[in-house]
Write a protein that holds these residues in place. Structure first.
Motif, PDB file in Angstrom:
ATOM      1  N   HIS A   1      -4.196   0.364   4.293  1.00  0.00           N
ATOM      2  CA  HIS A   1      -2.943   0.319   5.059  1.00  0.00           C
ATOM      3  C   HIS A   1      -3.223   0.284   6.560  1.00  0.00           C
ATOM      4  CE1 HIS A   1       1.325   1.156   5.878  1.00  0.00           C
ATOM      5  NE2 HIS A   1       0.898   1.988   6.816  1.00  0.00           N
TER       6      HIS A   1
ATOM      7  N   VAL B   1      -6.420   3.963  -0.306  1.00  0.00           N
ATOM      8  CA  VAL B   1      -5.300   3.044  -0.110  1.00  0.00           C
ATOM      9  C   VAL B   1      -4.789   3.115   1.319  1.00  0.00           C
ATOM     10  CG1 VAL B   1      -2.970   2.421  -0.871  1.00  0.00           C
ATOM     11  CG2 VAL B   1      -4.662   3.174  -2.540  1.00  0.00           C
ATOM     12  N   TRP B   2      -4.712   4.330   1.884  1.00  0.00           N
ATOM     13  CA  TRP B   2      -4.262   4.459   3.274  1.00  0.00           C
ATOM     14  C   TRP B   2      -5.240   3.782   4.222  1.00  0.00           C
ATOM     15  CZ3 TRP B   2       0.409   4.714   3.877  1.00  0.00           C
ATOM     16  CH2 TRP B   2       1.246   5.645   3.256  1.00  0.00           C
TER      17      TRP B   2
ATOM     18  N   ASN C   1       0.820   4.080  -3.087  1.00  0.00           N
ATOM     19  CA  ASN C   1       0.621   5.514  -2.883  1.00  0.00           C
ATOM     20  C   ASN C   1       1.836   6.325  -3.318  1.00  0.00           C
ATOM     21  OD1 ASN C   1      -1.990   5.759  -2.038  1.00  0.00           O
ATOM     22  ND2 ASN C   1      -1.542   5.715   0.139  1.00  0.00           N
TER      23      ASN C   1
ATOM     24  N   THR D   1       0.829  -1.212   0.000  1.00  0.00           N
ATOM     25  CA  THR D   1       0.000   0.000   0.000  1.00  0.00           C
ATOM     26  C   THR D   1       0.860   1.259   0.000  1.00  0.00           C
ATOM     27  OG1 THR D   1      -0.159  -0.032   2.433  1.00  0.00           O
ATOM     28  CG2 THR D   1      -1.904  -1.149   1.200  1.00  0.00           C
TER      29      THR D   1
END
Length: 223
Positions: free
Chosen positions: A88, A84-85, A45, A41
């Motif tokens: 994560h 995406v975070w 990013n 991840t």
């Protein structure tokens, strides 16, 4: 002589202890998957949703017939980055749970398979007995690196949780930024450990330590 005899026995135990407990093997592979996902991840990013990609997003949307300005393109990119975070963060929760599992499992392992026990034996064999020093030195270095890895993992878990719950911790913004930077720095150190670990396994498999990977899968022989 009364001291040397038990120490000689301990050196022998270092040679014999090759079987990995099921809990250790479970943790090892699941932790590998979770860490790989977490690092993926970060990579996504870093490569796909950094500021340089805003122009790409803007051009692609305009080619699709949309009227987009720089601010709107940045909002789209930032939204994708947040998605995406979010993944994560879930990997971070899993990592925290696995670390707690490993910590608890350590207390239930046989004495000969506990990390601190192995580290203590190698230390005594190298510095007190001063025999079989090459093997004891290798054991001391390897287990010392594992201890550092666990400390780094603890740091990653704690700093990651602080970042995940920053809205509730009331940590000042400048301190929160420092925590984020330190979290990222520890990630690079862990990557370094992973590289060393893989290199060590590769060299051992090519030399006298064949079967390390299969032992970590099936538990190895209880010799």
């Amino acid at each position: 002589m009364a001291i040397i005899a038990p120490l000689n026995q301990e050196i022998g135990e270092i040679k014999k202890e090759k079987k990995y407990a099921s809990t250790a093997r479970f943790w090892h592979w699941i932790n590998f998957i979770v860490m790989a996902g977490s690092l993926l991840t970060v990579l996504i990013n870093s490569l796909l949703f950094d500021r340089t990609q805003r122009t790409f997003v803007k051009v692609e949307l305009m080619n699709a017939g949309a009227t987009v300005n720089d601010k709107q393109a940045a909002a789209v990119t930032h939204g994708l980055e947040d998605q995406v975070w979010g993944i994560h963060i879930y990997f971070g929760y899993a990592l925290a749970a696995l670390f707690l599992f490993r910590l608890i499992a350590e207390f239930f392992l046989p004495a000969g398979q506990k990390l601190l026990h192995k580290l203590k034996k190698a230390y005594r064999a190298y510095f007190i007995l001063k025999k079989e020093r090459e093997m004891a030195k290798h054991e001391l270095v390897v287990k010392g690196l594992y201890l550092i890895f666990y400390l780094l993992l603890l740091t990653m878990v704690v700093t990651g949780l602080l970042l995940a719950f920053e809205d509730y911790t009331n940590i000042p913004e400048n301190l929160n930024h420092s925590i984020k930077e330190f979290h990222g720095f520890c990630m690079y150190l862990i990557l370094g450990f992973i590289v060393l670990h893989l290199a060590g396994v590769f060299l051992a498999e090519r030399q006298g330590g064949k079967g390390i990977v299969s032992d970590m899968i099936n538990g190895g022989d209880d010799k």
